[in-house]
Design a protein around this motif. Sequence first.
Motif, PDB file in Angstrom:
ATOM      1  N   PRO A  22       0.832  -1.202   0.000  1.00 63.12           N
ATOM      2  CA  PRO A  22       0.000   0.000   0.000  1.00 63.12           C
ATOM      3  C   PRO A  22       0.870   1.256   0.000  1.00 63.12           C
ATOM      4  O   PRO A  22       1.946   1.278   0.596  1.00 63.12           O
ATOM      5  CB  PRO A  22      -0.807  -0.082   1.288  1.00 63.12           C
ATOM      6  N   LYS A  23       0.396   2.249  -0.674  1.00 66.58           N
ATOM      7  CA  LYS A  23       1.122   3.513  -0.757  1.00 66.58           C
ATOM      8  C   LYS A  23       0.660   4.452   0.349  1.00 66.58           C
ATOM      9  O   LYS A  23      -0.507   4.457   0.738  1.00 66.58           O
ATOM     10  CB  LYS A  23       0.856   4.192  -2.104  1.00 66.58           C
ATOM     11  N   ILE A  58      -6.163   2.994   9.566  1.00 67.76           N
ATOM     12  CA  ILE A  58      -5.121   2.829   8.544  1.00 67.76           C
ATOM     13  C   ILE A  58      -4.901   1.345   8.266  1.00 67.76           C
ATOM     14  O   ILE A  58      -4.708   0.948   7.111  1.00 67.76           O
ATOM     15  CB  ILE A  58      -3.806   3.514   8.985  1.00 67.76           C
ATOM     16  N   PHE A  59      -4.973   0.515   9.292  1.00 63.77           N
ATOM     17  CA  PHE A  59      -4.833  -0.927   9.101  1.00 63.77           C
ATOM     18  C   PHE A  59      -5.981  -1.458   8.235  1.00 63.77           C
ATOM     19  O   PHE A  59      -5.773  -2.325   7.394  1.00 63.77           O
ATOM     20  CB  PHE A  59      -4.811  -1.646  10.449  1.00 63.77           C
ATOM     21  N   VAL A  60      -7.193  -0.936   8.458  1.00 64.37           N
ATOM     22  CA  VAL A  60      -8.358  -1.353   7.672  1.00 64.37           C
ATOM     23  C   VAL A  60      -8.182  -0.882   6.225  1.00 64.37           C
ATOM     24  O   VAL A  60      -8.339  -1.665   5.281  1.00 64.37           O
ATOM     25  CB  VAL A  60      -9.669  -0.795   8.267  1.00 64.37           C
ATOM     26  N   GLN A  67       2.987  -1.916  12.779  1.00 68.57           N
ATOM     27  CA  GLN A  67       3.096  -1.180  11.515  1.00 68.57           C
ATOM     28  C   GLN A  67       1.959  -1.553  10.580  1.00 68.57           C
ATOM     29  O   GLN A  67       1.723  -2.726  10.313  1.00 68.57           O
ATOM     30  CB  GLN A  67       4.452  -1.469  10.873  1.00 68.57           C
ATOM     31  N   ALA A  68       1.259  -0.525  10.077  1.00 64.40           N
ATOM     32  CA  ALA A  68       0.132  -0.711   9.159  1.00 64.40           C
ATOM     33  C   ALA A  68       0.576  -0.890   7.717  1.00 64.40           C
ATOM     34  O   ALA A  68      -0.236  -1.180   6.849  1.00 64.40           O
ATOM     35  CB  ALA A  68      -0.818   0.487   9.258  1.00 64.40           C
ATOM     36  N   PHE A  69       1.849  -0.702   7.451  1.00 58.71           N
ATOM     37  CA  PHE A  69       2.412  -0.878   6.113  1.00 58.71           C
ATOM     38  C   PHE A  69       3.460  -1.989   6.215  1.00 58.71           C
ATOM     39  O   PHE A  69       4.665  -1.717   6.283  1.00 58.71           O
ATOM     40  CB  PHE A  69       3.050   0.424   5.618  1.00 58.71           C
TER      41      PHE A  69
END
Length: 149
Positions: free
Chosen positions: A7-8, A119-121, A64-66
Amino acid sequence: MSTSTRPKVSAFQKFGNKMMELFHSMGMPVGPMHLLRVRGRRSGREFTNPVAPVKIDGTMYILQAFPQSDWVKNVRAAGAGTLVRGRKAVPVKLVEVPVAERAPIARQFPTQVPMGAGIFVKNGVVADKSPESFERAAPEIPVFRVVPV
């Protein structure tokens, strides 16, 4: 989410990250946010990323969500960094939590950092903002134990 999917970070998120850096530099931390400074694995340059740690039984963890981000790769390579809250900077070791131990930590994130759960969603890491969703997705979420040095 596939591990090859990356994801960006949106322009809005980049702007928000810069604002967090500005507020911290002025000694004005916002909410649960900290800044994590880590050396780049290739450049050796210091990079700064906003993080919202979770605290469980006196131990701090960063999720971390990324998952495929350079941030995660840099932390894995460096194993250390500096955690900043306002004008206070603390050198830390960052120890990746084994997959088998991540579920109870991940479960706490949406309760302790409800604003960050979205952000995780959005990134497809979790299905929704529930603790159960974070617990199920824990194997895919990089989690680091923060150890002050």
